[in-house]
Design a protein around this motif. Structure first.
Motif, short mmCIF file in Angstrom:
data_model
loop_
_atom_site.label_atom_id
_atom_site.label_comp_id
_atom_site.label_asym_id
_atom_site.label_seq_id
_atom_site.Cartn_x
_atom_site.Cartn_y
_atom_site.Cartn_z
N GLU A 239 0.81 -1.21 0.00
CA GLU A 239 0.00 0.00 0.00
C GLU A 239 0.85 1.27 0.00
N SER A 240 2.09 1.18 0.41
CA SER A 240 2.94 2.36 0.36
C SER A 240 3.30 2.75 -1.06
N THR A 241 3.24 1.78 -1.97
CA THR A 241 3.55 2.06 -3.38
C THR A 241 2.29 2.25 -4.21
N VAL A 242 1.30 1.39 -4.01
CA VAL A 242 0.05 1.44 -4.78
C VAL A 242 -1.11 1.47 -3.80
N GLU A 243 -1.87 2.56 -3.83
CA GLU A 243 -3.07 2.69 -2.99
C GLU A 243 -4.30 2.60 -3.87
N LEU A 244 -5.19 1.67 -3.56
CA LEU A 244 -6.42 1.47 -4.32
C LEU A 244 -7.56 2.19 -3.63
N ILE A 245 -8.26 3.05 -4.37
CA ILE A 245 -9.39 3.82 -3.85
C ILE A 245 -10.65 3.36 -4.56
N VAL A 246 -11.66 2.97 -3.80
CA VAL A 246 -12.91 2.47 -4.37
C VAL A 246 -13.95 3.58 -4.32
N GLY A 247 -14.52 3.92 -5.48
CA GLY A 247 -15.54 4.95 -5.55
C GLY A 247 -15.59 5.59 -6.91
N PRO A 248 -16.68 6.29 -7.21
CA PRO A 248 -16.80 7.00 -8.51
C PRO A 248 -15.73 8.08 -8.62
N SER A 249 -15.16 8.20 -9.79
CA SER A 249 -14.07 9.16 -9.99
C SER A 249 -14.53 10.60 -9.73
N GLU A 250 -15.77 10.93 -10.05
CA GLU A 250 -16.24 12.30 -9.86
C GLU A 250 -16.36 12.65 -8.38
N GLU A 251 -16.46 11.64 -7.52
CA GLU A 251 -16.49 11.88 -6.08
C GLU A 251 -15.10 11.79 -5.46
N VAL A 252 -14.24 10.95 -6.02
CA VAL A 252 -12.91 10.74 -5.45
C VAL A 252 -11.98 11.91 -5.77
N ILE A 253 -12.04 12.41 -7.00
CA ILE A 253 -11.09 13.45 -7.43
C ILE A 253 -11.11 14.67 -6.51
N PRO A 254 -12.28 15.22 -6.15
CA PRO A 254 -12.25 16.40 -5.25
C PRO A 254 -11.66 16.11 -3.87
N GLN A 255 -11.54 14.83 -3.47
CA GLN A 255 -11.05 14.48 -2.16
C GLN A 255 -9.60 14.00 -2.16
N LEU A 256 -8.97 13.99 -3.33
CA LEU A 256 -7.62 13.43 -3.41
C LEU A 256 -6.62 14.20 -2.57
N ARG A 257 -6.73 15.50 -2.52
CA ARG A 257 -5.76 16.29 -1.75
C ARG A 257 -6.01 16.15 -0.25
N ALA A 258 -7.25 16.25 0.16
CA ALA A 258 -7.54 16.26 1.59
C ALA A 258 -7.45 14.88 2.21
N ARG A 259 -7.94 13.86 1.52
CA ARG A 259 -8.04 12.53 2.13
C ARG A 259 -6.90 11.59 1.74
N HIS A 260 -6.24 11.86 0.62
CA HIS A 260 -5.22 10.93 0.14
C HIS A 260 -3.85 11.58 -0.05
N GLY A 261 -3.74 12.85 0.29
CA GLY A 261 -2.44 13.51 0.29
C GLY A 261 -1.83 13.77 -1.07
N LEU A 262 -2.65 13.86 -2.11
CA LEU A 262 -2.13 14.14 -3.45
C LEU A 262 -2.26 15.63 -3.73
N ASP A 263 -1.14 16.34 -3.70
CA ASP A 263 -1.17 17.77 -3.98
C ASP A 263 -1.39 18.03 -5.47
N ALA A 264 -0.63 17.35 -6.30
CA ALA A 264 -0.77 17.48 -7.75
C ALA A 264 -0.10 16.28 -8.40
N ALA A 265 -0.75 15.73 -9.42
CA ALA A 265 -0.25 14.53 -10.09
C ALA A 265 0.68 14.91 -11.24
N ASP A 266 1.77 14.17 -11.36
CA ASP A 266 2.70 14.38 -12.47
C ASP A 266 2.32 13.53 -13.69
#
Length: 377
Positions: A239-266
């Protein structure tokens, strides 16, 4: 069947073949009408259709064979007379035979699509008749044949399953090489995948990540996510390398920074619903989840196609676009492609035409990728 109607049919087919060999086939059609009216008229129709689908040399030989067989059959069934009664069954047979070349041409050109439909239909039927879903059957095959901890062998085993057993929609080996090449060239630290599916793309991305990089993968379907989780762990990624998130993309994307620590994707790989490509790309921009110079790869942009996504990517002026042409996974006769977008961060300005890349060259204004309209296969 009157002379005028037969002549009209033959000349019509002859006109359709003008780009192939105009003089020859117009003469064949007209000569057939003048000599034996219905008999050779439909023989000429058959031959011209073959000329369109198979080529002149093949169709010319088949025309001779067809004409000989046709005349023989009519002579045996009608005796010495070569004139057909208006309501003779042979007229219906001749009319039906006239459409044989069209059916043959469609069958030859669509055989790969027919094979795809057959395999998908067979998988759907097995899902209905079996208590175990397709994902479970693929996982059982994978557990029985794959080498744990070897991502390459896991991918090869999934390829074998998809070729020999049932079709799994994924990146596949051909387009997978494109993804690996682009990923290696960019060396991203933060990678996002939309559409985990069976886990093929996640394993492909994870094995090519530079040391210390992290992959977030999003899957809507809990059943597919459960299989993908096992495939990813079987390949040796925690899980430290690959984290799997279950849910609709339109709901997950707005939460990526707050809940999953993704500031910006390269680096982003899209292989979920094609109708969601444009919406999710806009969401990534709106929530500032695209790093400067970020790369977005979108699969299946030619088959089944994502025309609205391609139009937006080209027209907004914030992406430099390139198309990597390939074939559909496990069906080399079906053309497909991966769109590569390079995020510039510049707002749309001027005519908003954007800049595109094809074969390593920048092209401004011209729609060399077919992005201004739905791609034509």
């Amino acid at each position: 069947m009157g002379l005028s109607m037969s002549m009209g049919l033959c000349l019509l087919w002859g006109c359709l073949c003008l780009q192939t060999c105009p003089c020859l086939w117009v003469c064949v059609c007209y000569g057939a009408v003048c000599v034996y009216e219905v008999v050779f008229a439909y023989g000429a129709v058959f031959a011209t259709g073959l000329c369109m689908s198979l080529g002149l040399s093949v169709s010319l030989g088949l025309c001779v064979c067809y004409g000989a067989v046709f005349v023989t059959v009519l002579s045996m069934s009608m005796g010495p007379s070569l004139s057909l009664p208006p309501h003779s069954p042979m007229v219906s047979v001749a009319i039906a035979l006239a459409f044989v070349p069209l059916v043959l041409a469609l069958a030859l050109r669509s055989r790969h699509y027919a094979a795809l439909v057959a395999r998908v239909a067979l998988g759907w039927l097995r899902d209905r008749l079996s208590s175990a879903p397709r994902e479970h059957r693929a996982l059982q095959y994978l557990l029985a044949h794959a080498v744990p901890g070897d991502p390459r062998h896991v991918l090869l085993t999934l390829d074998q399953w998809s070729r020999r057993c049932e079709h799994l929609s994924c990146v596949g080996p051909d387009k997978g090489r494109v993804v690996e090449r682009v990923l290696s060239a960019r060396s991203p630290r933060r990678v996002l995948e939309l559409g985990t599916s069976c886990g093929y793309g996640a394993v492909l991305l994870a094995r090519a990540l530079p040391p210390g990089a992290r992959l977030l993968t999003v899957e809507r379907d809990p059943r597919r996510a459960a299989m993908a989780e096992k495939v990813i762990r079987l390949a040796g990624f925690d899980e430290s390398t690959v984290e799997l998130i279950v849910g609709p993309s339109e709901e997950v994307i707005p939460q990526l920074r707050a809940r999953h620590g993704l500031d910006a994707a390269d680096f982003i790989l899209m292989e979920h619903g094609k109708r969601c490509y444009e919406r999710d790309l806009r969401l990534l921009e709106r929530h500032r989840l695209l790093a400067a110079g970020a790369t977005v790869l979108a699969d299946h942009v030619l088959f089944p196609g994502a025309p609205r996504f391609l139009r937006y990517a080209r027209g907004c002026g914030r992406f430099r676009c390139r198309l990597h042409r390939a074939s559909l996974e496990y069906f080399h006769g079906i053309p497909d492609g991966i769109a590569e977008l390079r995020y510039t961060g510049r707002p749309a300005g001027g005519n908003g035409s954007g800049t595109q890349r094809e074969g390593g060259k920048d092209v401004g204004g011209k729609n060399t990728l077919g992005m201004g309209a739905p791609p034509v296969l």
